[in-house]
Every structure is written in C-alpha cells, then in structure tokens.
Scaffold this motif. Structure first.
Motif, PDB file in Angstrom:
ATOM      1  N   ARG A 223       0.740  -5.707  33.543  1.00  0.00           N
ATOM      2  CA  ARG A 223       0.473  -6.888  32.827  1.00  0.00           C
ATOM      3  C   ARG A 223      -0.412  -6.657  31.771  1.00  0.00           C
ATOM      4  NH1 ARG A 223      -1.806 -11.243  36.515  1.00  0.00           N
ATOM      5  NH2 ARG A 223       0.022 -10.968  37.676  1.00  0.00           N
ATOM      6  N   ASP A 224      -1.814  -5.909  32.064  1.00  0.00           N
ATOM      7  CA  ASP A 224      -2.638  -5.443  31.129  1.00  0.00           C
ATOM      8  C   ASP A 224      -1.875  -4.644  29.893  1.00  0.00           C
ATOM      9  OD1 ASP A 224      -4.756  -6.830  32.346  1.00  0.00           O
ATOM     10  OD2 ASP A 224      -5.252  -5.062  33.482  1.00  0.00           O
TER      11      ASP A 224
ATOM     12  N   ARG B  43       1.077  -4.752  28.887  1.00  0.00           N
ATOM     13  CA  ARG B  43       1.918  -5.728  28.174  1.00  0.00           C
ATOM     14  C   ARG B  43       0.959  -6.554  27.197  1.00  0.00           C
ATOM     15  NH1 ARG B  43       4.538  -8.400  32.539  1.00  0.00           N
ATOM     16  NH2 ARG B  43       5.215  -6.934  33.770  1.00  0.00           N
ATOM     17  N   ARG B  44      -0.106  -7.130  27.599  1.00  0.00           N
ATOM     18  CA  ARG B  44      -0.976  -7.833  26.891  1.00  0.00           C
ATOM     19  C   ARG B  44      -1.546  -6.915  25.815  1.00  0.00           C
ATOM     20  NH1 ARG B  44      -6.768  -9.497  28.442  1.00  0.00           N
ATOM     21  NH2 ARG B  44      -6.411  -7.558  29.622  1.00  0.00           N
ATOM     22  N   TRP B  45      -1.931  -5.720  26.055  1.00  0.00           N
ATOM     23  CA  TRP B  45      -2.457  -4.892  25.029  1.00  0.00           C
ATOM     24  C   TRP B  45      -1.309  -4.322  23.950  1.00  0.00           C
ATOM     25  CZ3 TRP B  45      -4.674  -1.402  29.400  1.00  0.00           C
ATOM     26  CH2 TRP B  45      -5.645  -2.172  29.908  1.00  0.00           C
ATOM     27  N   GLU B  46      -0.263  -4.457  24.231  1.00  0.00           N
ATOM     28  CA  GLU B  46       0.833  -4.382  23.410  1.00  0.00           C
ATOM     29  C   GLU B  46       1.013  -5.304  22.420  1.00  0.00           C
ATOM     30  OE1 GLU B  46       4.302  -3.439  25.981  1.00  0.00           O
ATOM     31  OE2 GLU B  46       4.244  -0.996  25.875  1.00  0.00           O
ATOM     32  N   GLN B  47       0.706  -6.327  23.000  1.00  0.00           N
ATOM     33  CA  GLN B  47       1.015  -7.311  21.856  1.00  0.00           C
ATOM     34  C   GLN B  47      -0.172  -7.663  21.079  1.00  0.00           C
ATOM     35  OE1 GLN B  47       1.279 -10.963  24.612  1.00  0.00           O
ATOM     36  NE2 GLN B  47       3.636 -10.557  25.107  1.00  0.00           N
ATOM     37  N   ILE B  48      -1.471  -7.444  21.480  1.00  0.00           N
ATOM     38  CA  ILE B  48      -2.476  -7.153  20.560  1.00  0.00           C
ATOM     39  C   ILE B  48      -2.523  -6.470  19.384  1.00  0.00           C
ATOM     40  CG2 ILE B  48      -4.960  -7.146  20.670  1.00  0.00           C
ATOM     41  CD1 ILE B  48      -5.202  -8.174  23.392  1.00  0.00           C
TER      42      ILE B  48
END
Length: 55
Positions: free
Chosen positions: A46-47, A49-54
């Motif tokens: 989950r982390d 994926r979140r970092w990829e979006q950022i």
C-alpha cells in the motif's frame, strides 16, 4: 485487525515525502525482518502504491 509491527508504522509515519529512498530502505528492512507476516506485506505494498502516485 492488522498486526503490523509498531516500529514500521512509526518510522513510516515519520518519513517525509522527500525521503523516498529512506522510506524504501525502511520498507525492505521490515520485510526482511518478518517476511512471513501477510499484514506487513499488504501495508508495504500500500505504501509503495501511494509513493508511486506521489512521484
């Protein structure tokens, strides 16, 4: 109920978005310490994926 190691959660929360390299190192270290804990794998995924979006 998720049983993710508290140390990983605290370190993850303390990492600023500009410290992506440190965040990746921390995540990989947590997975090496406890590779069989499914909830940890889900949290790390989950982390990432979140970092990829950022970035």
């Amino acid at each position: 109920m998720s049983v993710v190691p508290i140390a990983y959660q605290r370190e993850r929360d303390a990492i600023a978005p500009k410290d992506l390299d440190q965040a990746i190192i921390s995540s990989n270290k947590a997975l090496r310490i406890d590779p069989h804990q499914r909830s940890l794998w889900m949290e790390v995924e989950r982390d990432f994926r979140r970092w990829e979006q950022i970035f």
